[in-house]
Design an enzyme around this catalytic site. Sequence first.
Site, PDB file in Angstrom:
ATOM      1  N   TYR A 270     -11.682   1.557   9.949  1.00 25.12           N
ATOM      2  CA  TYR A 270     -12.839   2.107   9.232  1.00 25.12           C
ATOM      3  C   TYR A 270     -13.265   1.235   8.056  1.00 25.12           C
ATOM      4  O   TYR A 270     -14.242   1.555   7.383  1.00 25.12           O
ATOM      5  CB  TYR A 270     -12.567   3.536   8.747  1.00 25.12           C
ATOM      6  CG  TYR A 270     -11.204   3.780   8.154  1.00 25.12           C
ATOM      7  CD1 TYR A 270     -10.882   3.353   6.877  1.00 25.12           C
ATOM      8  CD2 TYR A 270     -10.237   4.451   8.884  1.00 25.12           C
ATOM      9  CE1 TYR A 270      -9.633   3.570   6.342  1.00 25.12           C
ATOM     10  CE2 TYR A 270      -8.981   4.688   8.364  1.00 25.12           C
ATOM     11  CZ  TYR A 270      -8.685   4.250   7.090  1.00 25.12           C
ATOM     12  OH  TYR A 270      -7.434   4.466   6.561  1.00 25.12           O
ATOM     13  N   LYS A 271     -12.555   0.152   7.793  1.00 26.00           N
ATOM     14  CA  LYS A 271     -12.944  -0.753   6.710  1.00 26.00           C
ATOM     15  C   LYS A 271     -13.889  -1.819   7.274  1.00 26.00           C
ATOM     16  O   LYS A 271     -15.053  -1.542   7.549  1.00 26.00           O
ATOM     17  CB  LYS A 271     -11.701  -1.368   6.077  1.00 26.00           C
ATOM     18  CG  LYS A 271     -10.730  -0.347   5.475  1.00 26.00           C
ATOM     19  CD  LYS A 271      -9.535  -1.018   4.844  1.00 26.00           C
ATOM     20  CE  LYS A 271      -8.458  -0.035   4.430  1.00 26.00           C
ATOM     21  NZ  LYS A 271      -8.897   0.877   3.364  1.00 26.00           N
TER      22      LYS A 271
ATOM     23  N   ASP B 230       0.857  -5.309   7.760  1.00 30.59           N
ATOM     24  CA  ASP B 230      -0.238  -4.355   7.586  1.00 30.59           C
ATOM     25  C   ASP B 230      -1.520  -5.181   7.444  1.00 30.59           C
ATOM     26  O   ASP B 230      -1.676  -5.957   6.502  1.00 30.59           O
ATOM     27  CB  ASP B 230       0.007  -3.507   6.332  1.00 30.59           C
ATOM     28  CG  ASP B 230      -1.073  -2.460   6.112  1.00 30.59           C
ATOM     29  OD1 ASP B 230      -2.248  -2.709   6.457  1.00 30.59           O
ATOM     30  OD2 ASP B 230      -0.767  -1.385   5.565  1.00 30.59           O
TER      31      ASP B 230
ATOM     32  N   PHE C  54       0.838  -1.190   0.000  1.00 30.78           N
ATOM     33  CA  PHE C  54       0.000   0.000   0.000  1.00 30.78           C
ATOM     34  C   PHE C  54       0.885   1.256   0.000  1.00 30.78           C
ATOM     35  O   PHE C  54       1.916   1.291   0.674  1.00 30.78           O
ATOM     36  CB  PHE C  54      -0.929   0.012   1.212  1.00 30.78           C
ATOM     37  CG  PHE C  54      -1.995   1.065   1.117  1.00 30.78           C
ATOM     38  CD1 PHE C  54      -3.096   0.881   0.297  1.00 30.78           C
ATOM     39  CD2 PHE C  54      -1.888   2.256   1.805  1.00 30.78           C
ATOM     40  CE1 PHE C  54      -4.072   1.849   0.178  1.00 30.78           C
ATOM     41  CE2 PHE C  54      -2.852   3.240   1.698  1.00 30.78           C
ATOM     42  CZ  PHE C  54      -3.950   3.042   0.876  1.00 30.78           C
TER      43      PHE C  54
ATOM     44  N   ARG D 235     -12.744  -2.481  -8.125  1.00 25.47           N
ATOM     45  CA  ARG D 235     -12.566  -3.246  -6.892  1.00 25.47           C
ATOM     46  C   ARG D 235     -13.904  -3.380  -6.178  1.00 25.47           C
ATOM     47  O   ARG D 235     -14.575  -2.394  -5.888  1.00 25.47           O
ATOM     48  CB  ARG D 235     -11.530  -2.560  -5.997  1.00 25.47           C
ATOM     49  CG  ARG D 235     -10.996  -3.461  -4.897  1.00 25.47           C
ATOM     50  CD  ARG D 235      -9.857  -2.798  -4.148  1.00 25.47           C
ATOM     51  NE  ARG D 235     -10.291  -1.614  -3.428  1.00 25.47           N
ATOM     52  CZ  ARG D 235      -9.594  -1.030  -2.456  1.00 25.47           C
ATOM     53  NH1 ARG D 235      -8.406  -1.525  -2.111  1.00 25.47           N
ATOM     54  NH2 ARG D 235     -10.031   0.053  -1.849  1.00 25.47           N
TER      55      ARG D 235
END
Length: 404
Positions: free
Chosen positions: A229-230, A204, A127, A376
Amino acid sequence: MSTSTEFDASDPLAAFRDRFVGAETDLVYFDGNSLGRPVAATAERLADFVRQDWGGRLIRGWDEQWMDLPTTLGDDLGRITLGAAAGQTAIGDSTTVWLYKLMRAAVDHVARTEPGRTEIVIDTDNFPTDRYVAEGIAAERGLTLRWIEVDTSAGVSADQLREVVGERTALVVLNHVAYRSAWLADAPELTRIAHDAGALVLWDLCHSAGAVPVLLDEWDVDLAVGCTYKYLNGGPGSPAFGYVAARLHDDLTQPIQGWMGHADPFLMGPGYRPAAGIRRFISGTPPILGMVAMRAMLELVEEAGIEAVREKSVALTSYALEVADATLPDVTVASPRDPARRGGHVTLHHDRMREVTARLWERDVIPDYRDPGGLRIGLSPLSTSFDEVERGLAAVATVLGDLR
């Protein structure tokens, strides 16, 4: 192929969908791996918090609960989703800040104990934040980045990691689930390879926490960072978490020495003395409101069970691939087809997917776009139905047809 109606009827977790705001609408949400829907209970809890905890208790709230919330809620997060024993997980700060603190602490520790280890190993499809933070730390500390070139439709393999780690490796930084392809790394094997080379490893977990079972203690992981928050539905900008294995607490010196990580925060003396345990890795005042929002989702994950959540996730992504294969002939799959190597999302490739994404948003079908040409589809297991998957992919087929 079974229909979405049949899958939804036999889904043991289907009733959880009713506990999310907006799930009753016709909007198709394919972006739960970027921002989860709010849990309905969160609205009332936040209102109660404002009226009672904040408005009623005021500053007393810090003594009564808030000071300890980063570690008590961290323990809950570790127990429910991370396979981490108590005392190793803390919540607060952003993902970027946690990455900086733990990467920097790791390489500084290695520099003190094994100064010949001057390389950070990281892959080219990690990322962006992880790569940027690693670049900055390498520049600060005079280290070298050792890059692993990976296929953007896959991720780091054991053979690739073995080729680059060695006596100069200080730290290995890896994503458990690749943000672009959803490649699910073999975390225990890659951790062993890093350790066999004498290096520390940082994982991660942003795209796995809350959707894919994680066993940090069992895998002998050193360090981990993730957002909330995912799949943990803490809300926009909700605080991240950091995990530091207990065996490293006394060895690592965190670089952002704030008052909340002091052994006695209210002493306010002339020098810094780190707190014991995971608390030493906290820096500033924790964001309590974001933690209140996250608690409701953690309770749902615990009620459902993380293994059942993963089973539903695999079923959703597998169904998405079946529908895509049957209805999207011009699209290629840029994610692993083997569910054992796939996280909680699926990426579909077409050269015009950026335009497709924009048109889908106008139709209340909300995926996201990732270069090169990737649509996605993030399927949050407790809030997504199979019918939603079918309707969303039908919209993709319609938009692609309109663009021909």
